[in-house]
Design a protein around this motif. Sequence first.
Motif, PDB file in Angstrom:
ATOM      1  N   ALA A  14       0.818  -1.218   0.000  1.00 22.60           N
ATOM      2  CA  ALA A  14       0.000   0.000   0.000  1.00 22.60           C
ATOM      3  C   ALA A  14       0.849   1.264   0.000  1.00 22.60           C
ATOM      4  N   GLU A  15       1.974   1.251   0.721  1.00 22.68           N
ATOM      5  CA  GLU A  15       2.785   2.459   0.819  1.00 22.68           C
ATOM      6  C   GLU A  15       3.586   2.740  -0.453  1.00 22.68           C
ATOM      7  N   LEU A  16       3.627   1.763  -1.385  1.00 28.00           N
ATOM      8  CA  LEU A  16       4.400   1.951  -2.614  1.00 28.00           C
ATOM      9  C   LEU A  16       3.508   2.082  -3.854  1.00 28.00           C
ATOM     10  N   ARG A  17       2.209   2.106  -3.686  1.00 26.96           N
ATOM     11  CA  ARG A  17       1.308   2.182  -4.843  1.00 26.96           C
ATOM     12  C   ARG A  17       1.267   3.609  -5.395  1.00 26.96           C
ATOM     13  N   THR A  18       1.537   3.696  -6.698  1.00 23.65           N
ATOM     14  CA  THR A  18       1.659   5.025  -7.321  1.00 23.65           C
ATOM     15  C   THR A  18       0.787   5.162  -8.557  1.00 23.65           C
ATOM     16  N   TRP A  19      -0.353   4.473  -8.608  1.00 26.34           N
ATOM     17  CA  TRP A  19      -1.236   4.629  -9.759  1.00 26.34           C
ATOM     18  C   TRP A  19      -1.754   6.069  -9.835  1.00 26.34           C
ATOM     19  N   PRO A  20      -1.731   6.671 -11.025  1.00 20.01           N
ATOM     20  CA  PRO A  20      -2.183   8.070 -11.125  1.00 20.01           C
ATOM     21  C   PRO A  20      -3.678   8.231 -10.906  1.00 20.01           C
ATOM     22  N   ALA A  21      -4.452   7.159 -11.169  1.00 24.44           N
ATOM     23  CA  ALA A  21      -5.900   7.234 -10.994  1.00 24.44           C
ATOM     24  C   ALA A  21      -6.438   5.827 -10.793  1.00 24.44           C
ATOM     25  N   ARG A  22      -7.675   5.744 -10.306  1.00 22.89           N
ATOM     26  CA  ARG A  22      -8.292   4.438 -10.051  1.00 22.89           C
ATOM     27  C   ARG A  22      -8.423   3.636 -11.343  1.00 22.89           C
ATOM     28  N   ASP A  23      -8.722   4.257 -12.463  1.00 22.25           N
ATOM     29  CA  ASP A  23      -8.860   3.541 -13.727  1.00 22.25           C
ATOM     30  C   ASP A  23      -7.562   2.834 -14.105  1.00 22.25           C
ATOM     31  N   ALA A  24      -6.422   3.481 -13.858  1.00 21.06           N
ATOM     32  CA  ALA A  24      -5.137   2.854 -14.165  1.00 21.06           C
ATOM     33  C   ALA A  24      -4.924   1.620 -13.291  1.00 21.06           C
ATOM     34  N   MET A  25      -5.295   1.729 -12.015  1.00 17.74           N
ATOM     35  CA  MET A  25      -5.164   0.587 -11.120  1.00 17.74           C
ATOM     36  C   MET A  25      -6.075  -0.555 -11.553  1.00 17.74           C
ATOM     37  N   LEU A  26      -7.314  -0.226 -11.936  1.00 16.84           N
ATOM     38  CA  LEU A  26      -8.253  -1.258 -12.373  1.00 16.84           C
ATOM     39  C   LEU A  26      -7.789  -1.925 -13.661  1.00 16.84           C
ATOM     40  N   ALA A  27      -7.154  -1.162 -14.558  1.00 14.21           N
ATOM     41  CA  ALA A  27      -6.638  -1.751 -15.791  1.00 14.21           C
ATOM     42  C   ALA A  27      -5.517  -2.730 -15.482  1.00 14.21           C
ATOM     43  N   ASP A  28      -4.595  -2.348 -14.593  1.00 14.60           N
ATOM     44  CA  ASP A  28      -3.519  -3.260 -14.201  1.00 14.60           C
ATOM     45  C   ASP A  28      -4.087  -4.480 -13.476  1.00 14.60           C
ATOM     46  N   ARG A  29      -5.082  -4.250 -12.644  1.00 14.41           N
ATOM     47  CA  ARG A  29      -5.720  -5.367 -11.921  1.00 14.41           C
ATOM     48  C   ARG A  29      -6.351  -6.345 -12.901  1.00 14.41           C
ATOM     49  N   ALA A  30      -7.083  -5.849 -13.888  1.00 14.00           N
ATOM     50  CA  ALA A  30      -7.735  -6.714 -14.870  1.00 14.00           C
ATOM     51  C   ALA A  30      -6.709  -7.496 -15.680  1.00 14.00           C
ATOM     52  N   ARG A 115      -1.743 -14.890  -5.791  1.00 13.87           N
ATOM     53  CA  ARG A 115      -1.683 -13.568  -6.417  1.00 13.87           C
ATOM     54  C   ARG A 115      -3.050 -13.120  -6.921  1.00 13.87           C
ATOM     55  N   LEU A 116      -3.859 -14.057  -7.384  1.00 15.09           N
ATOM     56  CA  LEU A 116      -5.223 -13.702  -7.772  1.00 15.09           C
ATOM     57  C   LEU A 116      -5.993 -13.130  -6.592  1.00 15.09           C
ATOM     58  N   ALA A 117      -5.851 -13.764  -5.431  1.00 17.50           N
ATOM     59  CA  ALA A 117      -6.543 -13.266  -4.238  1.00 17.50           C
ATOM     60  C   ALA A 117      -6.056 -11.872  -3.874  1.00 17.50           C
ATOM     61  N   GLN A 118      -4.761 -11.623  -4.026  1.00 22.71           N
ATOM     62  CA  GLN A 118      -4.227 -10.304  -3.693  1.00 22.71           C
ATOM     63  C   GLN A 118      -4.750  -9.230  -4.647  1.00 22.71           C
ATOM     64  N   TRP A 119      -4.746  -9.530  -5.945  1.00 25.38           N
ATOM     65  CA  TRP A 119      -5.245  -8.554  -6.914  1.00 25.38           C
ATOM     66  C   TRP A 119      -6.757  -8.348  -6.761  1.00 25.38           C
ATOM     67  N   ALA A 120      -7.481  -9.424  -6.495  1.00 24.45           N
ATOM     68  CA  ALA A 120      -8.932  -9.300  -6.332  1.00 24.45           C
ATOM     69  C   ALA A 120      -9.282  -8.441  -5.127  1.00 24.45           C
ATOM     70  N   GLY A 121      -8.431  -8.463  -4.102  1.00 24.15           N
ATOM     71  CA  GLY A 121      -8.708  -7.694  -2.897  1.00 24.15           C
ATOM     72  C   GLY A 121      -8.431  -6.210  -3.025  1.00 24.15           C
ATOM     73  N   LEU A 122      -7.826  -5.787  -4.131  1.00 24.05           N
ATOM     74  CA  LEU A 122      -7.519  -4.365  -4.296  1.00 24.05           C
ATOM     75  C   LEU A 122      -8.776  -3.504  -4.435  1.00 24.05           C
ATOM     76  N   ASP A 123      -9.719  -3.996  -5.235  1.00 24.23           N
ATOM     77  CA  ASP A 123     -10.907  -3.183  -5.541  1.00 24.23           C
ATOM     78  C   ASP A 123     -11.927  -4.092  -6.214  1.00 24.23           C
ATOM     79  N   ARG A 124     -13.034  -3.529  -6.649  1.00 20.01           N
ATOM     80  CA  ARG A 124     -14.058  -4.271  -7.385  1.00 20.01           C
ATOM     81  C   ARG A 124     -14.265  -3.618  -8.750  1.00 20.01           C
TER      82      ARG A 124
END
Length: 207
Positions: A14-30, A115-124
């Motif tokens: 959490a302390e190293l996450r640098t996504w510029p916006a939620r959409d960017a994070m969701l794209a990486d998550r997907a 890793r799937l569980a970790q990525w799934a836990g980031l957001d919906r």
Amino acid sequence: MARRTPLPPPPPPAELRTWPARDAMLADRAFAMGELTKRQLGGRRLVFFLLFLAACQLGWGLVGAALIGIFDDGLFDPVTMIFVTVMAALGVGALIPSLWGVVHGVRSDTTCRARLAQWAGLDRDAARDRAIRRPGLGILWAVLSFALCALGLWTSFAVPNMFVGPTRGGYGTVAYFMGAALLLWVHGLIGLTKAYAHYRLAVRLGN
């Protein structure tokens, strides 16, 4: 030969996450979840799963032929013993790397699930998660794995009764069929575990 593309890494702390916006994070998550799901359940993984099963059965078949030759047929002359020894060595040579491949696949599946569980836990993200929640892959693995378990059960009980008897096979035949059944059971349970894990993930994403 080109090296295989490594698995997507887990999400950063959490302390190293640098996504510029939620959409960017969701794209990486997907992307990460799609790639991890493909590595665990995709067509390439299924082909390798079946190839390793076939290689294990081939290796054990050669070992089983040697056991039948020694214990059931009583082949102890020098020439036949050399032939049986070579056959057993070839079987072990095929069986060991095949079993290593199965173990490597199980370890890779464990890493993918974590890793799937970790990525799934980031957001919906219901729209992007819809592709992962489709039951087709999980059902395919479940049906195939159940069939392997059923075949293993039949092989361990019904087949020895058909081929073992006073005028038929003996200890070598029983050992071969028990080993073949065990390989089917192990692969079937591996596949069922994968299918159940995919089902749990789909339920989690749908809630």
